[in-house]
Design an enzyme around this catalytic site. Structure first.
Site, PDB file in Angstrom:
ATOM      1  N   SER A 545      46.013  30.442  35.620  1.00 25.61           N
ATOM      2  CA  SER A 545      44.692  30.636  35.149  1.00 25.61           C
ATOM      3  C   SER A 545      44.689  30.571  33.652  1.00 25.61           C
ATOM      4  CB  SER A 545      43.818  31.924  35.792  1.00 25.61           C
ATOM      5  OG  SER A 545      42.585  31.915  35.291  1.00 25.61           O
ATOM      6  N   ASP A 631      38.620  25.936  43.891  1.00 18.72           N
ATOM      7  CA  ASP A 631      38.440  26.969  42.784  1.00 18.72           C
ATOM      8  C   ASP A 631      37.238  26.753  42.028  1.00 18.72           C
ATOM      9  OD1 ASP A 631      39.054  28.520  40.737  1.00 18.72           O
ATOM     10  OD2 ASP A 631      41.306  27.802  40.453  1.00 18.72           O
ATOM     11  N   HIS A 666      40.558  30.151  43.775  1.00 21.59           N
ATOM     12  CA  HIS A 666      41.282  30.762  42.554  1.00 21.59           C
ATOM     13  C   HIS A 666      42.572  31.250  42.997  1.00 21.59           C
ATOM     14  CE1 HIS A 666      41.663  30.765  38.327  1.00 21.59           C
ATOM     15  NE2 HIS A 666      41.855  32.273  38.388  1.00 21.59           N
TER      16      HIS A 666
END
Length: 693
Positions: A545, A631, A666
């Site tokens: 991320s 995501d 995600h």
């Protein structure tokens, strides 16, 4: 490192489009990869997956071995430590062979929680995640929330990975679902005190939770309680521990506002605790006869104040913030308060008992290891005389304790089992510090087998994040043992942009100081070489991320410092994303990165480090990029574009792989066995890159 070199990588078509801002023109050749409904895009992603699989077929047996190691070392039929709320003990259990947790409860018989070493007589299954998931490729829960009287349970389900949930209500006495069905809700929920009403939040088109709604059971139409028009702010809703108030929290990265609604009057009007002031963050804990306010109005590392229920905006300082510790929050109970703080790159808990005059001085819980993480556990009972907390370190499995508030006596309730004959005494942990060019000392946490020599040749996996004031505190990991047992040193670089050393550590790694995050990480890698641990080619960097942004920036900045890089759901096209306010999270993120739409200096600064735009004709280490099609936080297009540009631009032996989960969000795959297989894939690639496959 045998591999299938005869397979050729996919070549993404170049379809140039121009991006113009502040007099700058950037030609983006791969922006067309954004549309996941386009058959050409999906075809390209599938081709990349096929290429990645072909290039890693030689690791299949290693992947299977690691998966088996994780499975064999994990107690697969297990349950969490039961937590008391009202007349029940609540817990979750897992069953060998099943992907998801089963949420259960049992009626309380005395003050002691049921033993966790076998079946619990009288168990009531509230929700079996395996049954709810059915044949879906993905399953996630947004809330599991039992009403205060224990009659009803609200739960919400996402079967796609896009973090849009459908909320249902179950009658726990009959097992029947009520007809109430609320689609498109966000995480979390809150019951009214009488269980007649449920509060929930909804998101806007940019995936921002911006509305609080009230649903009376059986009602055809719900009522909008609050809507936040400022696109920088998120909203959340919760029921206080003492069940006196529904708390509506609104917050941006820099500013907070909290409203309280009488939980016994769900149709009433919320009252603001303190109107928002730009740059002032505060949290509220309902302490029964008063409010406790954690805030930064007068101290960067946060102070603790009290306020009356009648005048919640008038704060009286209880503990003045200082430079030595960062106050993270408080838990209030009928007879005591627990402080949660951070000091010297470690977390801590402290007890404050109620006295006739207010509260006693904080008494910190002490621990013996040099590095560790202690954190609040599940504490739902307002009148509890014990406090539940979690403890772990790089060599100590996750442990659940109760501490008797009156005596300070601690009791270990459970430690994460590690099966397979693992000798935890074979591992050791270290704390080191790396000094940057500007004289800053950056903490490093390391773990390795005790027999790993510090001879300049140890293989290292170096993990980093460094954003949002999120701290990468030391934690134990069963899958990590598969690295350690093969001689790998695992290290965490606690770089600026995180919160390990207080608010200033965060401030020095965001906005126009963001590059400190990247240079800190490179400095840590260089320290591990200079200090005699390893060589650059024996380091694999790993981040996800915003940590994926760190990976991409470090790869551009110092490609020779690493032998390989794993970037999971990586935020590598940061400037393109932050320039588009229609995308999820963008406006909210301006207080983290700056607003490049309006500020030319921010635009120029972000362009100087955004990984995708700074790929150059240089040799890069091996790179594995992992993403998910659904995501909603970091779109799959970012690593897809990055990989395409690396292939087209890098010199030398370009070894870049892209792996896209076609049915995930995600957090990757949702089932625990699926997640273990994904971990095994990543760990085997790391071992291969380190020459240990």
């Amino acid at each position: 490192m045998p591999e299938n070199d005869s397979v050729k990588p996919p070549v993404a078509a170049r379809k140039p489009v121009e991006r113009r801002h502040h007099g700058d023109v950037f030609v983006d050749e791969y922006e067309w990869l954004r549309d996941k409904s386009d058959d050409e895009v999906l075809g390209y992603l599938r081709a990349e997956n096929a290429y990645t699989e072909a290039r890693t077929t030689h690791l299949e047996s290693l992947r299977e071995a690691i998966f088996k190691e994780i499975s064999d070392r994990t107690l697969q039929t297990d349950l969490s430590v039961p937590a008391r709320r009202g007349g029940y003990w609540y817990y979750s259990r897992t069953v060998e062979g099943k992907q998801y947790a089963i949420h259960c409860r049992v009626k309380a018989d005395g003050d002691e929680p049921p033993a966790t070493d076998g079946e619990i007589p009288g168990e009531e299954v509230m929700l079996d995640g395996n049954e709810v998931a059915g044949d879906s490729e993905f399953f996630s829960l947004g809330t599991v929330d039992v009403s205060p009287d224990g009659r009803l349970m609200a739960y919400s389900v996402d079967l796609k990975g896009d973090e849009r949930f459908t909320l249902r209500i179950k009658d726990l006495a009959t097992g029947e679902l009520l007809p109430d069905e609320l689609p498109e809700v966000h995480y979390g929920s809150a019951w009214s005190a009488d269980g007649s009403t449920i509060f929930y939040t909804k998101v806007d088109d940019a995936w921002r939770p911006y509305q609080v709604w009230r649903h009376a059971l059986g009602a055809a139409d719900d009522v909008l309680v609050m809507e936040e028009p400022d696109e920088r702010f998120w909203v959340g809703v919760d029921l206080t521990r003492n069940e006196q108030a529904i708390m509506i929290a609104l917050g941006s990265k820099l500013t907070s506002e909290v409203w309280l609604l009488d939980a016994n009057d769900p149709a009433g009007r919320p009252v603001v605790v303190a109107p928002r002031r730009e740059g002032v963050e505060y949290d509220v804990e309902h302490a029964g006869d008063q409010l406790l306010i954690t805030h930064n109005a007068d101290a960067a590392n946060f102070s603790l104040a009290t306020a009356s229920l009648d005048s919640p905006g008038a704060w009286t300082t209880l503990i003045q913030g200082d430079e030595t510790s960062r106050l993270l929050g408080v838990d209030a109970f009928a007879d005591h308060v627990i402080l949660y703080r951070r000091r010297d790159a470690l977390t801590e808990l402290a007890i404050m008992r109620r006295t006739p005059d207010g509260f006693g001085a904080p008494e910190t819980l002490e621990f013996g290891e040099p590095i560790y993480t202690v954190s609040p556990g599940r504490n739902d009972e307002w009148h509890d005389t014990r406090y539940r907390f979690g403890y772990t370190s790089l060599v100590t499995p996750g442990s659940t304790y109760d501490v008797d508030v009156a005596t300070g006596e601690r009791r270990l309730l459970k430690q994460q089992p590690v099966l397979g004959g693992v000798d935890l005494g074979a591992y050791t942990q270290y704390r080191e510090w790396a000094t940057t060019a500007d004289g800053t000392s950056v903490p490093i946490s390391l773990v390795a087998r005790k027999d790993v020599a510090k001879d300049g040749n140890a293989p290292v996996v170096l993990y980093g994040y460094g954003s949002y004031e999120s701290s990468m505190d030391p934690w134990f990991s069963i899958p990590r043992l598969s690295l350690l047992d093969r001689g790998v040193v695992f290290a965490i670089a606690h770089v600026r942009g995180g919160g390990e050393l207080g608010r200033h550590w965060y401030d020095d790694g965001k906005m126009l100081t963001k590059r400190n995050t990247f240079t800190d990480f490179v400095t840590v890698a260089e320290h591990l070489v200079k200090d005699g641990w390893t060589r650059p080619e024996r380091i694999v960097a790993h981040g996800g991320s915003a940590g994926g942004l760190l990976m991409g920036a470090a790869a551009n900045l110092a490609p020779g410092a690493f032998g390989g890089i794993v970037a999971e759901v990586p935020f590598v096209d940061a400037l393109t994303t932050i320039l588009d306010p229609s995308l999820p999270l963008t406006v909210i993120e301006w207080e983290e990165w700056g607003n490049p739409l309006e500020d030319a200096a921010v635009y120029e600064y972000m362009k100087s480090y955004s990984p995708y735009e700074n790929v150059t004709a240089q040799e890069y280490p091996r790179i594995l990029a992992i993403t998910s099609l659904n995501d909603t936080r970091v779109f799959f297009v970012e690593p897809a574009k990055w990989v395409a540009k690396l292939r087209a631009t890098a010199t030398g032996n370009v070894d870049v792989l892209l792996k896209t989960e076609m049915e995930a969000g995600h957090g990757g795959r949702s089932g625990r066995y699926d997640a273990w297989r994904e971990l095994a894939f990543t760990l085997s690639w790391e071992l291969d890159t380190l020459g240990l496959a």
